[in-house]
Write a protein that holds these residues in place. Sequence first.
Motif, mmCIF file in Angstrom:
data_model
loop_
_atom_site.group_PDB
_atom_site.id
_atom_site.type_symbol
_atom_site.label_atom_id
_atom_site.label_comp_id
_atom_site.label_asym_id
_atom_site.label_seq_id
_atom_site.Cartn_x
_atom_site.Cartn_y
_atom_site.Cartn_z
ATOM 1 N N LEU B 260 0.885 -1.404 0.139
ATOM 2 C CA LEU B 260 -0.150 -0.211 -0.183
ATOM 3 C C LEU B 260 0.628 1.207 -0.154
ATOM 4 N N ARG B 261 2.180 1.266 0.787
ATOM 5 C CA ARG B 261 2.888 2.341 0.853
ATOM 6 C C ARG B 261 3.342 2.822 -0.354
ATOM 7 N N HIS B 262 3.727 1.725 -1.538
ATOM 8 C CA HIS B 262 4.803 1.619 -2.288
ATOM 9 C C HIS B 262 2.892 2.587 -3.917
ATOM 10 N N ARG B 263 1.575 2.180 -3.211
ATOM 11 C CA ARG B 263 0.877 2.640 -4.479
ATOM 12 C C ARG B 263 0.237 4.644 -3.630
ATOM 13 N N HIS B 264 0.486 4.275 -2.495
ATOM 14 C CA HIS B 264 0.130 5.348 -1.340
ATOM 15 C C HIS B 264 1.013 6.118 -0.192
ATOM 16 N N PRO B 265 1.525 6.994 -1.168
ATOM 17 C CA PRO B 265 3.171 7.330 -0.676
ATOM 18 C C PRO B 265 3.123 8.081 0.586
ATOM 19 N N GLY B 266 1.530 8.889 0.638
ATOM 20 C CA GLY B 266 0.981 9.579 1.751
ATOM 21 C C GLY B 266 0.732 9.652 2.789
#
Lengths: 220, 399
Positions: B260-266
């Motif tokens: 998830l962090r990869h796709r959604h860095p925010g």
Amino acid sequence: MNRDWSELTPILVESIRETLYMVSITIGVGGFLGLVFGVLLYATRKGNLLENAFVFAILNVAVNIVRPIPFIIFITAVGPLTLATIGTTIGNDAVIFAMSIMAAFVTARIVEQNLVATDPGVIEAARAMGASRLRIIVTVLIPEALAPLILGYTFLLIGIIDMSALAGYVGGGGLGNFAIVYGYQRFNWEVTFVTVIVIIGIVQLAQVLGNWLARKALHR
Amino acid sequence: MTAAISFRAATKVFGTGRDAVRAVDSVTLDIARGEIFGVIGYSGAGKSTLVRLVNALETVTSGEVIVGGQNITELREPELRKVRAGIGMIFQQFNLMSSRTVAGNVAYPLKVAGWSKQDRKRRVAELLDFVGIADKARTYPGKLSGGQKQRVGIARALATSPSILLADEATSALDPDTTQDVLTLLQRVNRELGITIVVITHEMDVVRSIAHRVAVMEQGAVIEHGAAYDVFASPRQRATQRFVATTLRDRPSPEVLERLRHRHPGRMITVSVREDVGTGVDVFAGLRTHGVDGAIVFGGITEIDERPFGSLTVELGGDDAAIEALIADLRQTTDVHDLGTAADPRDVPWSAAAEAPAPEDETTPAGVGPDGVRSGGVGLGGVSSGGDAGVTRPFGGAR
């Protein structure tokens, strides 16, 4: 051969009648006792409805002792008991007595083995409904195992026909005696073969009937 | 009002000496009249034995079992038979008599209870109609599907109008669709006939969909019990957390979070959704008020005891101060877990449960304290999301 058979046929018919008489009494008396013993063997086993180590051990040992005795020896071995019970050790009735005892112990094992296969869950369900132990045995256990029991009794029937052939040794009649006295002892192979064919016919009939009944009892 | 069933320090030990197994270990529990009570646990946890203490298919080694105000511990076999006749039971393997027709099976308990042939016939027709298999009366069980067999089982269990119905893994042998049908039927039995139902299961979905109250069993002891919603919304014991995780994987596991962090860095937060707090409305209203962008990236909402339960993981975008204000606002009403950003990640509190060692073999009674409560649960509201059986279903549990 024609000369012989006009004379032999009535004797053969009488022998068949005697065999059927011995076999049917034995399967009635021995089969019923065997059913009771077999149910007790199953039910007194550890964890079952009438768990009772003492009764189980006695029955188990008795069955194990009686069953392996060759029948021809057994007839003479139970002689004193036969004499005490029916007053003679010779003749068809004496043989029926010995056969019934042997059949009871053989049947006990057959019945037990077929009851073991009954789903214990069904027994538990009946207990959960508040049924008494005796009621469960009569109305659940035996009906549920009916098909294999019928096959077991068919197997037993054939074993009894086998046993009955030895009746001649203690003065009884029947097909076994017929084959020995009129066939073997008179060097008349034809009589022996005819007897064999008659016995095969009886056994086949019993097996077909047993299979048919078992299939009817199996509601699958 | 007296309870339908009360266990008082009920203990059942199988075997003796070193082989002794405490299948049920000092269970004290009240099951109220008219409720559906779930007992959940892994196989070997002792739940099947516990339920059999109720109709005395097993008898306690020590302690007491009180059914309908009557202490059955002291009763002898003939009296126990009467108690059993007033308690219905259904089974995982249905346990129908293959030698009797459907009608014959349902009539059996009536025969035991001494009903006349005419009354039996009428009652059987009524029952088969209730469970929806009136057309199968003359069929033998061997020709029925699993779901139909269990309907016969239920009809049979209800025959003598019991006040209690015991369901021992009643849906475990059924496929998911059929399971729902049978559970719906059990719910009807409870609502329309007012029968107290005790449901034994290892399936969280069963408890989740019909149980009002629940007890979690492990190694013969009840480790947690209460209203189904409370127990599963904030599980304290690890076993309970593992059960919750099987029904709803609404929180990202560490591996999932990594992706998830990869796709959604925010900035990402996980907001708990409960009956009274943190509903989707709160989240979206907050986003609007604070002028923050939000995208739901993971989550799931399901029902426990017909009340909403789950969580949403949201990626937030916009002014940092506004985001902080939003989080503070949400914290007023519900649990919020700050997952940080890809650049500045924070650990997920629920990963602790996943990394904890697996529990010992459930059949060995070792490791249970005198009060039967296992020590060492996991912290705060953590839901195990370990990589064991089950699939990640974002929103999959929503119904």
